[in-house]
Design an enzyme around this catalytic site. Structure first.
Site, PDB file in Angstrom:
ATOM      1  N   GLU A  33       0.944  -5.380   0.765  1.00 15.11           N
ATOM      2  CA  GLU A  33       1.668  -5.220  -0.508  1.00 15.11           C
ATOM      3  C   GLU A  33       2.062  -6.531  -1.183  1.00 15.11           C
ATOM      4  O   GLU A  33       3.196  -6.703  -1.614  1.00 15.11           O
ATOM      5  CB  GLU A  33       2.910  -4.348  -0.287  1.00 15.11           C
ATOM      6  CG  GLU A  33       2.567  -2.983   0.264  1.00 15.11           C
ATOM      7  CD  GLU A  33       3.787  -2.107   0.572  1.00 15.11           C
ATOM      8  OE1 GLU A  33       4.918  -2.562   0.352  1.00 15.11           O
ATOM      9  OE2 GLU A  33       3.581  -0.974   1.023  1.00 15.11           O
TER      10      GLU A  33
ATOM     11  N   ASN B 156      -3.871  -4.806   2.662  1.00 14.86           N
ATOM     12  CA  ASN B 156      -3.449  -3.413   2.467  1.00 14.86           C
ATOM     13  C   ASN B 156      -2.438  -3.321   1.320  1.00 14.86           C
ATOM     14  O   ASN B 156      -1.513  -4.128   1.246  1.00 14.86           O
ATOM     15  CB  ASN B 156      -2.781  -2.941   3.776  1.00 14.86           C
ATOM     16  CG  ASN B 156      -2.516  -1.453   3.824  1.00 14.86           C
ATOM     17  OD1 ASN B 156      -3.430  -0.653   3.612  1.00 14.86           O
ATOM     18  ND2 ASN B 156      -1.283  -1.066   4.121  1.00 14.86           N
TER      19      ASN B 156
ATOM     20  N   HIS C 109      -0.778   6.727  -1.640  1.00 16.45           N
ATOM     21  CA  HIS C 109       0.402   7.611  -1.724  1.00 16.45           C
ATOM     22  C   HIS C 109       0.392   8.248  -3.113  1.00 16.45           C
ATOM     23  O   HIS C 109       0.693   7.585  -4.101  1.00 16.45           O
ATOM     24  CB  HIS C 109       1.690   6.804  -1.548  1.00 16.45           C
ATOM     25  CG  HIS C 109       1.842   6.213  -0.180  1.00 16.45           C
ATOM     26  ND1 HIS C 109       1.988   6.990   0.945  1.00 16.45           N
ATOM     27  CD2 HIS C 109       1.864   4.933   0.250  1.00 16.45           C
ATOM     28  CE1 HIS C 109       2.111   6.215   2.009  1.00 16.45           C
ATOM     29  NE2 HIS C 109       2.029   4.954   1.618  1.00 16.45           N
TER      30      HIS C 109
ATOM     31  N   GLU D 238      -2.872   5.173   4.299  1.00 15.15           N
ATOM     32  CA  GLU D 238      -1.553   5.835   4.388  1.00 15.15           C
ATOM     33  C   GLU D 238      -1.538   7.090   3.526  1.00 15.15           C
ATOM     34  O   GLU D 238      -0.552   7.381   2.848  1.00 15.15           O
ATOM     35  CB  GLU D 238      -0.443   4.875   3.929  1.00 15.15           C
ATOM     36  CG  GLU D 238      -0.412   3.567   4.694  1.00 15.15           C
ATOM     37  CD  GLU D 238       0.715   2.634   4.268  1.00 15.15           C
ATOM     38  OE1 GLU D 238       1.640   3.072   3.557  1.00 15.15           O
ATOM     39  OE2 GLU D 238       0.675   1.453   4.658  1.00 15.15           O
TER      40      GLU D 238
ATOM     41  N   ASP E 101      -1.047  10.322   1.635  1.00 15.37           N
ATOM     42  CA  ASP E 101      -0.249  11.544   1.499  1.00 15.37           C
ATOM     43  C   ASP E 101      -0.238  11.926   0.024  1.00 15.37           C
ATOM     44  O   ASP E 101      -0.347  11.067  -0.849  1.00 15.37           O
ATOM     45  CB  ASP E 101       1.163  11.422   2.102  1.00 15.37           C
ATOM     46  CG  ASP E 101       1.988  10.266   1.572  1.00 15.37           C
ATOM     47  OD1 ASP E 101       1.602   9.648   0.562  1.00 15.37           O
ATOM     48  OD2 ASP E 101       3.044   9.972   2.173  1.00 15.37           O
TER      49      ASP E 101
HETATM   50  O1  9MR Z   1       7.012   5.500   6.565  1.00 10.30           O
HETATM   51  C1  9MR Z   1       7.763   4.301   6.656  1.00 10.30           C
HETATM   52  C2  9MR Z   1       9.243   4.624   6.647  1.00 10.30           C
HETATM   53  O2  9MR Z   1       9.595   5.300   7.844  1.00 10.30           O
HETATM   54  C3  9MR Z   1      10.044   3.353   6.507  1.00 10.30           C
HETATM   55  O3  9MR Z   1      11.397   3.668   6.348  1.00 10.30           O
HETATM   56  C4  9MR Z   1       9.548   2.537   5.336  1.00 10.30           C
HETATM   57  C5  9MR Z   1      10.302   1.255   5.220  1.00 10.30           C
HETATM   58  O4  9MR Z   1       9.729   0.371   4.336  1.00 10.30           O
HETATM   59  O5  9MR Z   1       8.169   2.267   5.490  1.00 10.30           O
HETATM   60  C6  9MR Z   1       7.411   3.429   5.478  1.00 10.30           C
HETATM   61  O6  9MR Z   1       6.042   3.116   5.545  1.00 10.30           O
HETATM   62  C7  9MR Z   1       5.533   2.359   4.444  1.00 10.30           C
HETATM   63  C8  9MR Z   1       4.425   1.475   4.958  1.00 10.30           C
HETATM   64  O7  9MR Z   1       4.867   0.700   6.029  1.00 10.30           O
HETATM   65  C9  9MR Z   1       3.848   0.593   3.868  1.00 10.30           C
HETATM   66  N1  9MR Z   1       3.471   1.360   2.727  1.00 10.30           N
HETATM   67  C10 9MR Z   1       4.435   2.300   2.215  1.00 10.30           C
HETATM   68  C11 9MR Z   1       4.929   3.206   3.342  1.00 10.30           C
HETATM   69  C12 9MR Z   1       5.847   4.278   2.795  1.00 10.30           C
HETATM   70  O8  9MR Z   1       7.002   3.717   2.258  1.00 10.30           O
END
Ligand code: 9MR
Length: 448
Positions: free
Chosen positions: A162, A204, A241, A270, A272
């Site tokens: 990111e 990513n 997402h 990722e 969804d």
């Molecule tokens: O799913 C993850 C969630 O449990 C955490 O609280 C969050 C914190 O930043 O991160 C989520 O996963 C993220 C991933 O690591 C990177 N891309 C976005 C995902 C969803 O927020």
């Protein structure tokens, strides 16, 4: 918005593609006999994987672990390999929860995606206030230590996560890491390669799905630049997402294909999609189809197992409901994965046409076959002799061209497409819905 002839053609193509996709996999139907009955096994039929994010604190939940063990052949730690988890105090590394996930996966014969070595978010407190060369060195040490610890156990690392800004700039996101210098990303990739030369190294990001978005273009230019300068990058992860405000774009296949054409693998990392019922199932189907139609799209990971496991549970964005039951979206994904296995016969009609330009010079267009499925196949055309080509591609009924990439296309009739350069080089491609006719298209070239 004014619809140009080109955009009308594109809109028509998109709906044709969605129609073809809908025809390829009947939502709600059971898999055909002989078809694989789990996501992982179905993906393996075309050499791909199907993964999920896993949370260490759920491994004691037998419903959760039962679905995990049965359905998925790739695992990503949802939070446990992030910087705050693995280096809570500077120089002190903590791998307990990450190891539980990695060991559980490997004991079950599954592979692991590593997520993530360097990120502006979820940094440990000690790192958040650092800057300059001390931060750069701390970041590189983190990459080196974590990638070395897991050397040989990771299929692909999200080396940097990111790092691009949202919105129209197409540039980097401001962060403490970015402020250490624009080369922080390539430095992280080099450190990761030195630490684990066997893992694929990915960039990513999210909101990089729509080919026309500035952020997508910014990441594309970075990967292009890295490839041209030999920075060790092997793959690009598309988080994917989606929700109603950020739907699956109609040009998703184009995005994946164009990145793959840079010489990297692409992975959906990722996935969804918020929603329910057949509308959600159709969008899952489209994403799966887009991956299957790109040879270098090596796999799909969904971001959690049951809706209740999701980071945005209220949007019910996953393939299993809170009780662990398969949703319509599950069946649509499984059916598309199973449809990707029938290679069909090969035909050998026209391959190459050379034509001379009255003004002198000429060009050659050479057709090569791409991936084949039960309902469609891909073809690529490489042009030599000029950068200013016009290639006519003629398909025979009932074939239809349902998608194109790396070209600007117009239609003379339903069967005849005129392709011109769009700035992405001299190889372009297309997907043909064949309707049972496997003949290759005829191609002819002239200088524009
Ligand atoms: O799913 C993850 C969630 O449990 C955490 O609280 C969050 C914190 O930043 O991160 C989520 O996963 C993220 C991933 O690591 C990177 N891309 C976005 C995902 C969803 O927020």
């Amino acid at each position: 918005m004014t619809l140009t002839a080109k955009s009308v053609a594109r809109v028509t193509l998109v709906s044709a593609l969605l129609t073809a996709v809908a025809g390829a996999a009947v939502i709600g139907a059971s898999p055909a006999s002989g078809a694989a009955s789990t996501l992982g096994a179905a993906a393996q039929q075309s050499g791909r994987y199907f993964g999920t994010a896993v949370a260490a604190n759920k491994l004691g939940d037998s419903t959760y672990t039962g679905i995990l063990n049965r359905e998925f052949d790739m695992v990503t730690a949802e939070n446990e390999m992030k910087m705050d988890a693995t280096e809570p105090n500077q120089g002190q590394f903590s791998y307990g929860n990450a190891d539980r996930i990695v060991n559980q996966a490997r004991n079950q014969g599954k592979r692991v995606r590593g997520h993530a070595l360097a990120w502006h978010s979820q940094q440990p407190g000690w790192m958040q206030n650092m800057s300059g060369s001390s931060l750069r060195n701390a970041m590189l040490n983190h990459v080196t230590q974590v990638a070395s610890y897991y050397r040989g156990k990771i299929y692909a690392w999200d080396v940097v996560n990111e790092a691009f800004a949202d919105g129209s700039s197409g540039g980097r996101r401001d962060s403490n890491l970015q402020r250490t210098g624009n080369d922080w990303i390539e430095a992280a990739f080099r450190a990761a390669r030195a630490a684990d030369s066997g893992a694929k190294l990915c960039y990513n990001d999210y909101n990089t799905d729509n080919w026309s978005h500035a952020k997508t273009q910014g990441v594309y230019r970075m990967v292009q630049d890295f490839k041209s300068r030999g920075v060790p990058i092997d793959c690009v992860g598309f988080q994917a997402h989606f929700n109603s405000g950020n739907p699956v774009p109609s040009n998703y296949h184009t995005t994946l294909q164009n990145f793959a054409a840079l010489g990297v693998d692409v992975q959906i990392t990722e996935l969804d999609i918020e929603g329910s019922g057949s509308s959600q199932a159709q969008q899952y189907q489209g994403v799966t189809q887009a991956c299957l139609s790109v040879a270098r799209c090596t796999g799909i990971t969904v971001w959690g197992i049951r809706d209740s496991d999701s980071w945005r549970a209220s949007g019910t964005p996953l393939l299993f409901d809170g009780g662990g039951n398969k949703k319509a979206a599950y069946t649509s994904v499984l059916n598309v994965l199973n449809s990707g296995t029938n290679p069909g016969p090969t035909s050998t009609t026209t391959t190459t046409t050379t034509s001379s330009n009255p003004g002198g010079g000429g060009c050659t267009a050479t057709y090569s076959e791409g991936e084949k499925w039960s309902d469609r196949f891909n073809g690529n055309v490489t042009v030599t002799g000029t950068d200013n080509w016009i290639v006519t591609v003629t398909v025979s009924s009932p074939q239809r061209i349902i998608a194109t990439w790396n070209t600007s296309a117009t239609w003379d009739s339903a069967n005849v497409m005129t392709a011109r350069p769009n700035g992405n080089g001299n190889t372009f491609g297309f997907t043909i819905s064949h309707g049972g006719n496997w003949n290759w298209p005829s191609v002819s070239c002239r200088v524009g």
